[in-house]
Design an enzyme around this catalytic site. Structure first.
Site, PDB file in Angstrom:
ATOM      1  N   HIS A 212       1.703   3.913   8.130  1.00  0.00           N
ATOM      2  CA  HIS A 212       0.842   5.068   8.623  1.00  0.00           C
ATOM      3  C   HIS A 212       2.051   5.706   9.605  1.00  0.00           C
ATOM      4  O   HIS A 212       3.127   5.288  10.219  1.00  0.00           O
ATOM      5  CB  HIS A 212      -0.065   4.597   9.830  1.00  0.00           C
ATOM      6  CG  HIS A 212      -1.145   3.526   9.257  1.00  0.00           C
ATOM      7  ND1 HIS A 212      -2.128   4.269   8.394  1.00  0.00           N
ATOM      8  CD2 HIS A 212      -1.403   2.260   9.114  1.00  0.00           C
ATOM      9  CE1 HIS A 212      -2.934   2.966   7.927  1.00  0.00           C
ATOM     10  NE2 HIS A 212      -2.332   1.807   8.373  1.00  0.00           N
TER      11      HIS A 212
ATOM     12  N   HIS B 237      -8.638 -10.171   0.413  1.00  0.00           N
ATOM     13  CA  HIS B 237      -8.195  -9.976   1.948  1.00  0.00           C
ATOM     14  C   HIS B 237      -9.335 -10.689   2.635  1.00  0.00           C
ATOM     15  O   HIS B 237     -10.466 -10.083   2.573  1.00  0.00           O
ATOM     16  CB  HIS B 237      -8.355  -8.242   2.344  1.00  0.00           C
ATOM     17  CG  HIS B 237      -7.973  -8.181   3.633  1.00  0.00           C
ATOM     18  ND1 HIS B 237      -7.100  -7.247   4.076  1.00  0.00           N
ATOM     19  CD2 HIS B 237      -8.511  -8.820   4.891  1.00  0.00           C
ATOM     20  CE1 HIS B 237      -7.244  -7.104   5.509  1.00  0.00           C
ATOM     21  NE2 HIS B 237      -8.086  -8.055   5.875  1.00  0.00           N
TER      22      HIS B 237
ATOM     23  N   ASN C 240      -6.660   0.774  -2.208  1.00  0.00           N
ATOM     24  CA  ASN C 240      -7.411   1.680  -1.207  1.00  0.00           C
ATOM     25  C   ASN C 240      -6.506   2.976  -1.125  1.00  0.00           C
ATOM     26  O   ASN C 240      -6.050   3.180   0.178  1.00  0.00           O
ATOM     27  CB  ASN C 240      -7.488   0.823   0.121  1.00  0.00           C
ATOM     28  CG  ASN C 240      -6.120   0.298   0.784  1.00  0.00           C
ATOM     29  OD1 ASN C 240      -5.241   0.031  -0.007  1.00  0.00           O
ATOM     30  ND2 ASN C 240      -6.082   0.352   1.837  1.00  0.00           N
TER      31      ASN C 240
ATOM     32  N   HIS D 275       1.142  -1.167   0.132  1.00  0.00           N
ATOM     33  CA  HIS D 275       0.059   0.173   0.011  1.00  0.00           C
ATOM     34  C   HIS D 275       0.967   1.279  -0.033  1.00  0.00           C
ATOM     35  O   HIS D 275       1.661   1.353   0.869  1.00  0.00           O
ATOM     36  CB  HIS D 275      -0.761   0.025   1.259  1.00  0.00           C
ATOM     37  CG  HIS D 275      -1.930  -1.301   1.336  1.00  0.00           C
ATOM     38  ND1 HIS D 275      -2.914  -1.280   1.029  1.00  0.00           N
ATOM     39  CD2 HIS D 275      -1.472  -2.731   1.858  1.00  0.00           C
ATOM     40  CE1 HIS D 275      -3.659  -2.424   1.480  1.00  0.00           C
ATOM     41  NE2 HIS D 275      -2.621  -3.261   1.762  1.00  0.00           N
ATOM     42  N   PHE D 276       0.981   1.639  -1.045  1.00  0.00           N
ATOM     43  CA  PHE D 276       2.099   2.952  -1.255  1.00  0.00           C
ATOM     44  C   PHE D 276       1.294   4.418  -1.045  1.00  0.00           C
ATOM     45  O   PHE D 276       2.078   5.325  -1.176  1.00  0.00           O
ATOM     46  CB  PHE D 276       3.067   2.823  -2.624  1.00  0.00           C
ATOM     47  CG  PHE D 276       4.095   1.717  -2.169  1.00  0.00           C
ATOM     48  CD1 PHE D 276       4.258   1.128  -1.199  1.00  0.00           C
ATOM     49  CD2 PHE D 276       4.755   1.323  -3.439  1.00  0.00           C
ATOM     50  CE1 PHE D 276       5.155   0.109  -0.993  1.00  0.00           C
ATOM     51  CE2 PHE D 276       5.793   0.338  -3.345  1.00  0.00           C
ATOM     52  CZ  PHE D 276       6.008  -0.118  -2.309  1.00  0.00           C
ATOM     53  N   ARG D 277       0.242   4.306  -0.836  1.00  0.00           N
ATOM     54  CA  ARG D 277      -0.460   5.405  -0.472  1.00  0.00           C
ATOM     55  C   ARG D 277      -0.694   6.775  -1.540  1.00  0.00           C
ATOM     56  O   ARG D 277      -1.358   7.757  -1.056  1.00  0.00           O
ATOM     57  CB  ARG D 277      -0.008   6.252   0.816  1.00  0.00           C
ATOM     58  CG  ARG D 277       0.349   5.102   1.915  1.00  0.00           C
ATOM     59  CD  ARG D 277      -1.012   4.584   2.276  1.00  0.00           C
ATOM     60  NE  ARG D 277      -0.838   3.653   3.534  1.00  0.00           N
ATOM     61  CZ  ARG D 277      -1.687   2.678   4.050  1.00  0.00           C
ATOM     62  NH1 ARG D 277      -2.528   2.414   3.072  1.00  0.00           N
ATOM     63  NH2 ARG D 277      -1.296   2.170   5.137  1.00  0.00           N
TER      64      ARG D 277
ATOM     65  N   ASP E 137       2.756  -6.790   2.630  1.00  0.00           N
ATOM     66  CA  ASP E 137       1.580  -5.887   2.772  1.00  0.00           C
ATOM     67  C   ASP E 137       2.162  -4.408   3.523  1.00  0.00           C
ATOM     68  O   ASP E 137       1.252  -3.878   4.414  1.00  0.00           O
ATOM     69  CB  ASP E 137       0.809  -6.365   3.823  1.00  0.00           C
ATOM     70  CG  ASP E 137      -0.721  -5.812   4.128  1.00  0.00           C
ATOM     71  OD1 ASP E 137      -1.066  -4.977   3.276  1.00  0.00           O
ATOM     72  OD2 ASP E 137      -1.440  -6.072   4.983  1.00  0.00           O
TER      73      ASP E 137
ATOM     74  N   HIS F 148      -2.069 -12.287   2.288  1.00  0.00           N
ATOM     75  CA  HIS F 148      -1.702 -12.489   3.888  1.00  0.00           C
ATOM     76  C   HIS F 148      -2.294 -13.255   4.722  1.00  0.00           C
ATOM     77  O   HIS F 148      -3.004 -12.879   5.796  1.00  0.00           O
ATOM     78  CB  HIS F 148      -1.574 -10.914   4.419  1.00  0.00           C
ATOM     79  CG  HIS F 148      -2.813 -10.078   4.336  1.00  0.00           C
ATOM     80  ND1 HIS F 148      -4.102 -10.506   4.209  1.00  0.00           N
ATOM     81  CD2 HIS F 148      -2.894  -8.755   4.001  1.00  0.00           C
ATOM     82  CE1 HIS F 148      -5.047  -9.598   3.718  1.00  0.00           C
ATOM     83  NE2 HIS F 148      -4.275  -8.704   3.981  1.00  0.00           N
TER      84      HIS F 148
HETATM   85  O1  DOR Z   1      -3.371  -3.790   8.329  1.00  0.00           O
HETATM   86  C1  DOR Z   1      -3.585  -3.427   7.160  1.00  0.00           C
HETATM   87  N1  DOR Z   1      -3.528  -2.374   6.569  1.00  0.00           N
HETATM   88  N2  DOR Z   1      -4.234  -4.332   6.276  1.00  0.00           N
HETATM   89  C2  DOR Z   1      -4.591  -4.053   5.188  1.00  0.00           C
HETATM   90  O2  DOR Z   1      -5.084  -4.981   4.503  1.00  0.00           O
HETATM   91  C3  DOR Z   1      -4.851  -2.728   4.786  1.00  0.00           C
HETATM   92  C4  DOR Z   1      -3.691  -1.955   5.531  1.00  0.00           C
HETATM   93  C5  DOR Z   1      -3.925  -0.340   5.098  1.00  0.00           C
HETATM   94  O3  DOR Z   1      -4.012  -0.051   4.128  1.00  0.00           O
HETATM   95  O4  DOR Z   1      -3.612   0.509   6.148  1.00  0.00           O
END
Ligand code: DOR
Length: 453
Positions: free
Chosen positions: A322, A193, A111, A79-81, A318, A247
């Site tokens: 944050h 997921h 996402n 997840h590279f945001r 994964d 995962h």
């Molecule tokens: O812990 C997680 N964070 N699992 C996920 O599948 C999504 C991810 C996120 O995008 O922060």
């Protein structure tokens, strides 16, 4: 790629496609592996400077004495945001972290903001990556109940991502009827997921008010994961649809797949689900919080065995960064997720050096098997004709994971202080040196991955 560029990696311990090692040279021409040559032992003993491949003008040479050459890591879940959440990470910082971690390609999740659910949102991510990513890239298309045509037709993509649980908003697909529609139409790979949202919601109520983050593993418990995996497997079998379980975290899911795994189903596990368990909450608190949650030492052991036995096919990080400020909020306000691309390869190679698996298995789980499952052509092996996505690692030195050295924008790791070996020394993407003994070559750019039908 510079026209007619030649790179020679000299005297590396090269992992060959059959799993054996050979000391020799690799010549890369225009981004493709052109020759893999055994060092002539007699000749090099007589004259250690005599190369097995002769240099040509304009050739760049890397002295790889004492280093092991592996195919570059393909991380199939990150997840590279970017776009939309760049305060946590962006495609430049994340791909710098990849370069440092030996990750030469990544598959990124939908996402972001906006969500990657349509061809235009996929195109704009591809454009951003072309501008900013130091390594190769591919992007999943996210399933919402409303976008069936895009799910079937958007390109290029490794597949459709379904959040069966642990998500809110339009990416949540927690109804069997809606899921069945996605499985019924088209043929491209579906990656799930797998957590049962209804069970999670119910248990959230039951444990409401508890602020110890360890409760996270009880709320989103093993059964929640198992139930969703059972449902995905059922639908995949009904429609003979390519399914990938992202995962996988529990012993129960591993046992299920051990008994019943159709040829078209694959599964992955993260280093954290192999190496961390619920005891991590005591030491790192909410930094250990992720979805699906960390489990017990028993789950760690069963997942390891499933990986060794081929029940689990490969490894993903994964990587889900944050900020420390966000993570410092009191549970359940703290977000789930942890970074991983900088530590995954040394974590797994350390396990190999310590005898838990072989180096060849690690390379298979982190590159070859991923390329095969996602049908990414010309990647995942060191052989003539393959793309020169490579990593040279040092398997002799142990070093701690240090916060100050991390490239990820979030600047923390759940593995800080762990002493590891197998850190990348040089990372090469498409024949270009992107990381060299501590220096990131930030002008290098990766390419969009292709996925065969
Ligand atoms: O812990 C997680 N964070 N699992 C996920 O599948 C999504 C991810 C996120 O995008 O922060």
């Amino acid at each position: 790629m510079v026209a007619n560029s030649i790179l020679i990696i000299r005297h590396a311990r090269i992992l060959l496609p059959d799993g054996d090692f050979m000391t020799g040279d690799v010549q890369v021409t225009d981004g493709t592996i052109a020759r893999v040559t055994r060092a002539d032992v007699a000749a090099t003993q007589a004259n250690p400077l005599l190369p097995s491949i002769s240099p040509e003008d304009g050739t760049l040479e890397i002295d790889a004495h004492g280093l092991t050459l592996l195919p570059g890591v393909i991380d199939p879940q990150v997840h590279f945001r970017e776009p939309g959440l760049e305060h946590k990470e962006d495609l430049f910082t994340a791909s710098c972290a990849c370069a440092k971690g030996g990750v030469t390609s990544f598959l990124e999740m939908p996402n972001t903001k906006p969500l990657t659910t349509t061809q235009p949102t996929l195109d704009s991510k591809l454009q951003l990556a072309a501008q900013k990513s130091l390594v190769n890239y591919g992007f999943f298309i996210g399933a919402t109940p409303e976008v069936l045509p895009d799910l079937l037709q958007s390109n290029p993509t490794p597949g459709i991502k379904i959040f069966m649980g642990s998500m809110h908003g339009p990416l949540l697909n927690d109804q069997e009827e809606g899921l069945e529609k996605i499985f019924a139409y088209g043929s491209r790979l579906i990656a799930v997921h797998a957590e049962n949202q209804a069970r999670i919601m119910e248990r959230r109520q039951q444990f409401a008010g508890i602020t110890d983050p360890a409760i996270h593993s009880q709320i989103q418990d093993n059964l929640a994961a198992l139930q969703a995996t059972q449902l995905a497997l059922k639908l995949s079998k009904k429609y003979q649809r390519r399914l990938h379980i992202l995962h996988m975290s529990t012993a129960e899911e591993a046992d299920l797949l051990r008994q019943d795994k159709p040829a078209w189903v694959t599964a992955e596990v993260t280093p954290q689900h192999l190496l961390l368990n619920t005891s991590a909450y005591e030491t790192i608190g909410t930094l250990a919080q992720m979805n699906p949650p960390l489990r017990s030492p028993h789950d760690n052991a069963v997942l390891w065995q499933a990986l060794l036995d081929g029940v689990i096919d490969f490894i993903a990080t994964d990587h889900a960064p944050h900020t420390l400020e966000e993570k410092a909020q009191i549970y359940p306000n703290s977000p789930s997720g942890m970074p991983g691309v900088e530590t995954s390869l040394p974590l797994m190679l350390t396990q190999a050096v310590q005898g838990r698996c072989t180096i060849a298995q690690v390379a298979n789980w982190m590159s070859t098997a991923v390329a095969k499952a996602y049908r990414i052509p010309n990647k995942g092996a060191i052989a003539p004709g393959y793309d020169a996505d490579l990593v040279l690692v040092d398997l002799d030195t142990y070093r701690p994971v240090v916060r100050e050295e991390l490239q990820t924008k979030c600047k923390w790791s759940p593995f800080e202080g762990w002493h590891l070996t197998g850190f990348p020394v040089v990372t090469i993407v498409g024949g270009q040196v992107v990381f060299d003994r501590g220096t990131i070559h930030s002008s290098v750019r990766g390419q969009a991955l292709r996925f065969d039908a």
